[in-house]
Design an enzyme around this catalytic site. Structure first.
Site, PDB file in Angstrom:
ATOM      1  N   TRP A 223       0.818  -1.294   0.158  1.00  0.00           N
ATOM      2  CA  TRP A 223      -0.029   0.057   0.002  1.00  0.00           C
ATOM      3  C   TRP A 223       1.008   1.275  -0.058  1.00  0.00           C
ATOM      4  O   TRP A 223       0.275   2.233  -0.419  1.00  0.00           O
ATOM      5  CB  TRP A 223      -1.133   0.105   1.219  1.00  0.00           C
ATOM      6  CG  TRP A 223      -0.486   0.096   2.549  1.00  0.00           C
ATOM      7  CD1 TRP A 223       0.502  -0.587   3.310  1.00  0.00           C
ATOM      8  CD2 TRP A 223      -0.643   1.425   3.593  1.00  0.00           C
ATOM      9  NE1 TRP A 223       0.817  -0.196   4.366  1.00  0.00           N
ATOM     10  CE2 TRP A 223       0.370   1.141   4.651  1.00  0.00           C
ATOM     11  CE3 TRP A 223      -1.166   2.333   3.335  1.00  0.00           C
ATOM     12  CZ2 TRP A 223       0.148   1.795   5.733  1.00  0.00           C
ATOM     13  CZ3 TRP A 223      -1.296   3.193   4.613  1.00  0.00           C
ATOM     14  CH2 TRP A 223      -0.554   2.983   5.689  1.00  0.00           C
ATOM     15  N   ASP A 224       2.105   1.111   0.206  1.00  0.00           N
ATOM     16  CA  ASP A 224       3.180   2.201   0.029  1.00  0.00           C
ATOM     17  C   ASP A 224       2.767   3.001  -0.965  1.00  0.00           C
ATOM     18  O   ASP A 224       3.216   4.122  -1.222  1.00  0.00           O
ATOM     19  CB  ASP A 224       4.496   1.682   0.180  1.00  0.00           C
ATOM     20  CG  ASP A 224       4.832   0.729   1.613  1.00  0.00           C
ATOM     21  OD1 ASP A 224       3.818   0.213   1.926  1.00  0.00           O
ATOM     22  OD2 ASP A 224       6.047   0.786   1.857  1.00  0.00           O
TER      23      ASP A 224
ATOM     24  N   GLU B 282       1.347  -1.950  13.029  1.00  0.00           N
ATOM     25  CA  GLU B 282       1.237  -3.433  13.030  1.00  0.00           C
ATOM     26  C   GLU B 282       1.789  -3.748  14.451  1.00  0.00           C
ATOM     27  O   GLU B 282       1.916  -5.273  14.317  1.00  0.00           O
ATOM     28  CB  GLU B 282       2.200  -3.803  12.098  1.00  0.00           C
ATOM     29  CG  GLU B 282       1.739  -3.521  10.419  1.00  0.00           C
ATOM     30  CD  GLU B 282       2.780  -3.805   9.262  1.00  0.00           C
ATOM     31  OE1 GLU B 282       3.798  -3.684   9.477  1.00  0.00           O
ATOM     32  OE2 GLU B 282       2.173  -4.469   8.309  1.00  0.00           O
TER      33      GLU B 282
ATOM     34  N   LYS C 101       3.710   1.845  16.150  1.00  0.00           N
ATOM     35  CA  LYS C 101       4.949   1.482  15.097  1.00  0.00           C
ATOM     36  C   LYS C 101       4.942   2.585  14.185  1.00  0.00           C
ATOM     37  O   LYS C 101       6.179   3.152  13.730  1.00  0.00           O
ATOM     38  CB  LYS C 101       4.714   0.337  14.224  1.00  0.00           C
ATOM     39  CG  LYS C 101       6.040  -0.087  13.426  1.00  0.00           C
ATOM     40  CD  LYS C 101       5.513  -1.380  12.601  1.00  0.00           C
ATOM     41  CE  LYS C 101       6.525  -1.944  11.576  1.00  0.00           C
ATOM     42  NZ  LYS C 101       5.927  -2.858  10.773  1.00  0.00           N
ATOM     43  N   GLN C 102       3.724   2.852  13.733  1.00  0.00           N
ATOM     44  CA  GLN C 102       3.934   4.177  12.635  1.00  0.00           C
ATOM     45  C   GLN C 102       2.446   4.784  12.608  1.00  0.00           C
ATOM     46  O   GLN C 102       1.651   4.101  13.297  1.00  0.00           O
ATOM     47  CB  GLN C 102       4.185   3.814  11.236  1.00  0.00           C
ATOM     48  CG  GLN C 102       3.180   2.962  10.712  1.00  0.00           C
ATOM     49  CD  GLN C 102       3.100   2.260   9.311  1.00  0.00           C
ATOM     50  OE1 GLN C 102       3.734   0.959   9.048  1.00  0.00           O
ATOM     51  NE2 GLN C 102       2.945   3.226   8.334  1.00  0.00           N
TER      52      GLN C 102
END
Lengths: 768, 768
Positions: free
Chosen positions: B359-360, B490, B602-603
C-alpha cells in the site's frame, strides 16, 4: 466418519477385510504401548503400500529447528519432535523367494485384525496367494510387555496351504528410519554401532542434538508346528541395519513360525556404555520366561489395570467399546512410573503436535489417573511440573517477566517452551492456571497435603507472580486487566480480558496466598525454606492481593452472563444451528480472519471456568451460561464435548449429554474428524472417562467426601465404574431404578448420594 | 548508525577507504537502476569476502512455496520472491596470472566509491598491490542507461604502476546464481541456452514456475590508453556461464581498459523466441553510440529528471544530500513507463519483503510521482490496480467475500496475495482504502476525471462492496463495526474497530456513491457499461449507505480523541520518553505479546487518517490527536517519521518537524536501523519528499488550486522545489524572509499562499 469399519465388540477392536486406504487409520487405532514405549500397528513384513511408520520411546525426542514464515521476537529456537525410533518389529517373509507383501499379492482373504484390550495384545491373520500361486495362512500376535517394559514380543506363523514351500523369515533391526514430520529434513538419528551374536542383534544409535543413547535389540527363534528347530541363519549387517535369514522347507499344511523379542534400552535408565549389556539381560529374562508365559503375564497385568479402571456399560455395545478403548489407550500411554514422562496428546500413536506435555495433562488427565490408580501416580504428574519450575521461570524471563514469575510452556518435552505461534505460545497463558488448579484438585481428591509444602507451593508462587505481573492496571476501567491473550477457545486470538483467564488468575493468586498462610501456620520449616529460597515478602503478597481484589471481569447486564472477552457482544451472534452445514467444520472451510471475528467457539472457554469452579456458581448461572455459549460452540477440539457432556448432565439434559458423550468416546474409532491416520487423541480420552464418572455418575469431592448424583442415559440399561478414593476402593453401579455401591477393604465410608449422606460398609452391596 | 561513513556532498554519495565489514551496506547504498532493471553495487571483479549479490529485472519474480510453522486456512500458496537475475557485470581481472580480489590483495590504498546522482553513474577507484608485488591503479565506471533501458555499460581501467604486467580481463555472464532468500533452496533459474559470437555472449534462462524468459547478454572491447586494440580472446562456456579472456602485456604506466555493455531482454517486451535477436539489436545500438556518448546521454536524461524533481536545500549539506539520494533512488526504481510494474519497497537494492507492491505505493509514492512527472505516470500507477481488480476479487472470494467484493493484496507481483502472516495478510485490510484514496488524490491533484469513468469506478465499487460486507452489525453498539483487523500500526493485531480502518471504510463507501452519481450524471454510457458489468443495484447502494451512516468510531470523552481501537485506554499509557532506552527498539528487545499489549505505535495510525483527511478535522483536533498519540509512537517503521514531520510542521512545531525530517531523509545513508545491508527503504523515500513539499512547503490542492503555507527549519538558509500542477510547472523558493515563485510556460496561475490568493504570471519571479 468411519461407522461400520470397526466391529462392535465389548473387549476388542476388530477390523475385518483389507482396505489399503484404511491402512494408516488402522495403524493408529491398533497402536500398542506400555507407558515406556509404543508403536503404530505397522505390519511386521514388508508393505509397499501407503503406510505411516512409527515406533516411539517415551522421553526420546528431537529438537527440530523452528520453522516460521516470519520470525517474531521471542520464538523458541526449536520444536520438540516426537521421534520415530529404530524399527525392531520387522520380519520380512519370503515364500519360495517371493516377498510377502499385502500390497502386491495376487489375492487376499479373511484379513482380520484384533486389538484385545482385555489382555493387551494385537493380532492379525489372513490368507494370501502370492504371484507364485503359493497360498499361505498367516497369524501374527504381538504385545509390548507391561511387566518388562523394555521389551515386546511377536509370534509370526506362516502355513503354506496348497504346496510345500521354502519359507524364509528375515527378522531385522533398522535405524535408517525417518520422521514423517520434519522441518528441514534433518537426519535425526546417528547409528553408532551395529552388532550381533548368535540369534541376537543390537543397534546402538543416538539422537542428534539431544544425544539420547539407545540400543534397539532383537532375538529370534523359529519353530515348526510349535516345536523349536535349529535353522542355520545368514546374517546381513550394514551401517544401520542388521537382519537374520531363517529359511526352511515347509511341508504343505505345516506351520513355520518365528518368535521375536525386541525393544529398546535407553540411557535414561542405564549407563550409556551398558545399553547392550542391559539389552542382553532383558532378552535373557524375556526368553527365559518365554512367549506363552509372557502373554499370560500380560493378561494378568492388564487384568489388574482393568480391575480398577474398567467402566461397564450394559445395553450399548458401541458405547462400551468406546469407553474401554479410551481407558486402554490412556493406560498404554502413561502408567505413572517416571516423573520425567508425561502424556503426549497423541501418545505413542503418531507424531502430530510434537512435545509430550500440554495443559491437557492437568485439565483433563489428572482426574482419571487420580481415581483409577494409586494416588502417587497423580503426584508424579504434579512433580513433573515441579521439576520444570526453573525452566518455566526462564520461559517467563524470555517474555520480559521477572523475580521468579513462572510461565509454564504450551508444549514441552523438558520444560522449555517449544511451540511457535505467537498467539498461542505467548498468549495462551491460561495453561499456567490449570497447573495450579491441578495442585488444588489433587489435594481435594487425595487429601494428601504434603505435596504443597514439599513442592507445590513453589510452583504456586511462581504462577501467582506471573499473574500479578501479567495483569496491568487500566485507568479507564479502574481495574486490573489482562490484555492480549488467547483463551481455551483458540478461535479467538489476542483478546482482552478473556473471562476464563482473568478468573483463573485471580483464583491462582488467592489460592496461593491461602496456601502460603497454611504452610506458614502448619509447616513452618517448609515455610522458612521456601520464602527464603524464593525471596517472598509481605509487600509482594499485598501487591498480589491488590491485583486479585481489583481484577476486571467482562459481564453483560443484558444477558446476565460473563463475557468470553471484551467486545464479544459486538459479534454477529448467529448460532451454529443457523450456520449452513456447508461452512463446517469452519477450521477447514473458513480463512482464519473469518473464524476470529465470528462468535464460534472451538471448545469450552467460559464453560471451562464453570467446570473447574462449579461450586462458585449456582445451577441457574450455569444454565444461563451454557444456554448462552453452547449454541455458538462448534466443538472442533477433541477436548470440547466432554466438558459440555458433564454440564448437560448436571443440568439434567441427558439427551444432549449423551450426544456429547458419544462424540467424545468414539471420536477416533469412528474417525469423526477424518484425521485418525495421524494418530489418536489420547488426552481427550480422559475427558470421555470424566463424562461418565463426573457427568453421568455426578462424582465430586466435597468437604473430603465423595459425592454422587447419578443419572443414566436412556440408551443404556446399566453402567458401573470404580474409584480409588483415599485408599478406599468403591464401585458404583447405576441402572434406571437403582444405584448400588460396593466398597472393598475393611473400613466403612460415608458418601453423599444426591446430597444425602450414606454410610457404606465394606464388602456389602448398598442399594440406594 | 553510520554517521561519518558517507561524505557530505550535495550531488554525490562518496565512500572513502575500504572496510570489508561495510561491503554489504555499500552494495545497497551505491545501487543503480533505471526503472527496468537495477543492481546492487557488487564489484565487477571477483571478491572473496562477504557480499550480497543482486541484480534484478523489473517484474521478474519467483513464487516461492509458502513456508509457515503452522498452516492456517486461507494462506497463499506462495510468496513472490524478488529474484536475483543472471550476472552480466562480472569482469574478473588477473595480473600476471594472479586474480585481483580486494579481499586478499597485499595492500589497498585510495579506495573511493562515488555514486554521482546528478549524472547517474557509479564509479570506483583504488590502488592495490597484489601478492606478486605488482601495484595497479583501477578505475571503474558503470551506469544503467535511462535512454536504452535494457542495457548498462562498464568501463574498467587497470594501470600497472611499478612493473610491466600481463593483464587479463575476463568478462563473463553467469546464470548459476542463487537468492539469499529462499524458503526451500529451490533452484529458481533454468538455463536453456548459452551462446556466443565474436565479442558477444548470451545466456537464455527461464524462471522456474513463472516461466519468465530472459536473455542476459554482453559485449566487450579492450583498449590501451583509450585506443581500441584487437586482442584474441579465448572463450570458455559451460551450462550456465560464458567468459572471454582478453590478455595483454601492459607496459608499466599504460592503462589497459575494457568496455563492457550488458543487460537483459525479457519476454515481457519481446517474443521469447527473439530474445537473442533483441539483445543483438540493443548491443548494436549501444556500441554504435559508444560508451562516452552514452554517458553523455545519461547525464542529459538525469538532468531532465532533476530539472523537474530536484529539491535544493541551502545551508545544510547533509539534508541536501539526503533528499537528493531519496529522489534519485525513487527515479532509479520507477519511471512510470509500464503499468505492469510498480514500486517495490526495496526497489532494485535487495530481496527483503519480496513482491513489488504494497500500500506504500498509493499512500506514499503517488504524490511524489504526481508532482514531479507527467501526470500520466500517476495514472499508470492507478491502472496497475485496475488491471489487478479481477485478482483482488479472487483474493476476497478466498476469504469468503462475494458478489464482486475486492480485497487488494498486502503484497503482490501479479495481483494475487502472496504474504502469509494471518494478522497482516487477512486483517491489514486498510490497504484497500489507500487504493481508493489514491484515485481521489489523483483527481484532486491532476483534475483528470476521465480515469474514474474509464477505470477507477470499477475499482471503487469492488472496494466499497468489500467494506459493506466486512463491516458487521453490532446489536450491542447499535452500529456497524469492523472486527479483527490490523491497522497501519502493525504493533496491534486482530483488534476491533481500528478508527483509521473504520473511517477509511466509511469514506470509501461515500466516495464511491458520489462517483457513481457523478458518472451516472456526466458519463452515462460509462455508467451503463459499468453497472451492467458489475451488476450494481439501487438496493445494494442503499445497503452501503446504511453501513456508512451507522459506522462506529471509538472515541474517548475524557481525552476528546478518537481511539486507535476499542480498548486502547485499557493499556498502561507510559510514554516512549518514560521507557528506558535499553528497551528500544522494542521490535528487537521485546517478545511479540509484550509489544501487542503495550500502547506503542509503530507508525502513524489515527494520525495517518488525519493526514489523508486533514480537511475533515480542525487544527485543534489535529493537535489533540498528535499530542495524544505521538508520545506513544516508536517510529519503528520507515513510513512513520514523514507523516509526523508533516503534521508537526502544520502545528508550527518546526524543531520536531525537522527532527522527524532528518530521521526519514538519511534513514539509509546513516543506517539508523542497522539494516541497510539488506537494501534501501525505497517507498519511505517518497515520504521524505512529502515532508519537505507538504510539510515545510505546506503544499495542498484545495478547490482545484495549489495552496502553500511555507515554513523553514532554522537549520536551513533556503530551500526550493518544483511542482508539475496540471501542466503548470511552478518552482517555489523559501527562505527565512521571503517566498518566491517562478512559473514556466505561458499561462498565469492562481495559487493560495498562507490562505491568500496570489496570481503568478509566467516567467517572472513573484515574491511573497
Amino acid at each position: 466418519m468411519n461407522q461400520d469399519y470397526i466391529k462392535p465388540d465389548s473387549w476388542s477392536i476388530i477390523e475385518e477385510g483389507f482396505d489399503p486406504s484404511r491402512v494408516k487409520s488402522s495403524e493408529s487405532l491398533f497402536s500398542i504401548g506400555n507407558g515406556a514405549m509404543g508403536q503404530r500397528a505397522n505390519f511386521e513384513e514388508h508393505y509397499s503400500g501407503d503406510t505411516f511408520q512409527g515406533s516411539y520411546i517415551a522421553g526420546v525426542y528431537y529438537p527440530d529447528k523452528t520453522r516460521v514464515g516470519w520470525w517474531k521476537n521471542g520464538y523458541p529456537e526449536y520444536f520438540a519432535k516426537v521421534l520415530n525410533a529404530p524399527n525392531w518389529i520387522g520380519i520380512n517373509v519370503f515364500i519360495n523367494g517371493e516377498q510377502l507383501d499385502l500390497n502386491s499379492c495376487k489375492s487376499l482373504y479373511n484379513f482380520q485384525r484384533e486389538l484385545n484390550m482385555k489382555e493387551g495384545w494385537l493380532s492379525r491373520s489372513f490368507r494370501a496367494t502370492l504371484e507364485n500361486d503359493v497360498q499361505v495362512e498367516v497369524y501374527v500376535k504381538r504385545f509390548l510387555s507391561l511387566e518388562l517394559d523394555e521389551v515386546g514380543a511377536i509370534n509370526y506363523e506362516v502355513t503354506p496351504l496348497n504346496y510345500d514351500a521354502e519359507i524364509t523369515f528375515q527378522p531385522y533391526l533398522d535405524s535408517g528410519i525417518t520422521n514423517e514430520d520434519t522441518n528441514w529434513d534433518d537426519k535425526f538419528w546417528d547409528t553408532t554401532n551395529v552388532s550381533h551374536t548368535n540369534n541376537q542383534a543390537f543397534i546402538e544409535a543416538r539422537t542428534m542434538k539431544t544425544n539420547f543413547h539407545t540400543c534397539t535389540f532383537m532375538e529370534s527363534k523359529v519353530f515348526i508346528s510349535n516345536k523349536p528347530i535349529l535353522v542355520e541363519h545368514n546374517v546381513k549387517a550394514d551401517s544401520n541395519r542388521v537382519s537374520f535369514n531363517y529359511s526352511y522347507p515347509v511341508k504343505k499344511g505345516d506351520t513355520y513360525s518365528i518368535q521375536k523379542f525386541g525393544g529398546y534400552t535407553v540411557d535414561r535408565n542405564h549407563d550409556k556404555s551398558e545399553l547392550i549389556e542391559a539389552a542382553k539381560r532383558i532378552l535373557k529374562t524375556a526368553s527365559g520366561i518365554g512367549f506363552s508365559q509372557m502373554l499370560k503375564n500380560q493378561k494378568t497385568a492388564w487384568a489388574n489395570i482393568w480391575e480398577m479402571a474398567d467402566i461397564t456399560i450394559d445395553g450399548d455395545e458401541k458405547a462400551q467399546q468406546g469407553i474401554r478403548f479410551n481407558i486402554f489407550q490412556l493406560n498404554q500411554t502413561y502408567l505413572g512410573k517416571d516423573s520425567r514422562l508425561n502424556i503426549g496428546p497423541k501418545g505413542f500413536t503418531g507424531e502430530k503436535y510434537g512435545g509430550s506435555t500440554y495443559w491437557d495433562t492437568e485439565a483433563y488427565c489428572i482426574p482419571f489417573y487420580m481415581a483409577t490408580k494409586d494416588q502417587k501416580v497423580a503426584r508424579t504428574l504434579l512433580e513433573y511440573r515441579y521439576y520444570h519450575l526453573e525452566k518455566a521461570i526462564e520461559n517467563a524471563e524470555k517474555l520480559g517477566f521477572k523475580k521468579g514469575a513462572a510461565l509454564y510452556p504450551m508444549v514441552t518435552m523438558n520444560g522449555e517452551e517449544c511451540h511457535n505461534e505467537w498467539e498461542i505460545t505467548f498468549e495462551e497463558i491460561h495453561r499456567n492456571g490449570a497447573i495450579a488448579f491441578a495442585i488444588y484438585n489433587y489435594y481435594r481428591f487425595t487429601g494428601d497435603y504434603s505435596y504443597i509444602p514439599e513442592k507445590g507451593l513453589e510452583v504456586l508462587i511462581g504462577i501467582a507472580r506471573f499473574w500479578e505481573q501479567r495483569a496491568t492496571y487500566s485507568n479507564d476501567k479502574n481495574k486490573y486487566v489482562i490484555l492480549g491473550v488467547t483463551g481455551p477457545n483458540e478461535y479467538e486470538n489476542n483478546v482482552n480480558n478473556n473471562w476464563y483467564t482473568n478468573y483463573l488468575a485471580k483464583w491462582c493468586i488467592n489460592y496461593t496466598i491461602e496456601q502460603i498462610e497454611k504452610v506458614k501456620a502448619e509447616f513452618s520449616s517448609d515455610y522458612s525454606r521456601i520464602t527464603k529460597k524464593v525471596n517472598l515478602t509481605d509487600k509482594e503478597l499485598s501487591l498480589w492481593k491488590t491485583v486479585s481484589d481489583n481484577m476486571y471481569f467482562p459481564f453483560s447486564e443484558k444477558y446476565q452472563v460473563y463475557l468470553q472477552q471484551d467486545g464479544f457482544l459486538d459479534k454477529e451472534l448467529i448460532s451454529v444451528a443457523d450456520l449452513s452445514k456447508t461452512h463446517r467444520p469452519i477450521n477447514q472451510k473458513w480463512s482464519w480472519d473469518r473464524i476470529l471475528r465470528s462468535p464460534y467457539i472451538k471448545q469450552a472457554d467460559v464453560l471451562q471456568g464453570f467446570y473447574f469452579f462449579e461450586d462458585h456458581f449456582s445451577n441457574e448461572e450455569l444454565e444461563k451460561h451454557f444456554d448462552f455459549y453452547e449454541p455458538f460452540t462448534v466443538h472442533e477440539s477433541s477436548l470440547s464435548p466432554c466438558v459440555h457432556s458433564i454440564q448437560a448432565a448436571k443440568l439434567d439434559r441427558m439427551e444432549q449429554a449423551y450426544t456429547f458423550y458419544l462424540r467424545t468416546s468414539r471420536l477416533d474409532l469412528d474417525d469423526y474428524n477424518h484425521e485418525v491416520h495421524e494418530g489418536l487423541h489420547i488426552t481427550s480420552m480422559a475427558g470421555t472417562w470424566m463424562s461418565i464418572v463426573e457427568g453421568f455418575g455426578g462424582l465430586r469431592v466435597k468437604d473430603n467426601k465423595l459425592s454422587f448424583a447419578p443419572k443414566i442415559p436412556n440408551q443404556w440399561k446399566e453402567y458401573s465404574f470404580k474409584v480409588n478414593f483415599r485408599s478406599h476402593i468403591i464401585k458404583i453401579n447405576v441402572s434406571h431404578d437403582k444405584i448400588t455401591f460396593i466398597l472393598d477393604g475393611k473400613d466403612s465410608l460415608d458418601v453423599m448420594v444426591n446430597n444425602k449422606n450414606i454410610k457404606i460398609e465394606p464388602n456389602s452391596v448398598v442399594t440406594v
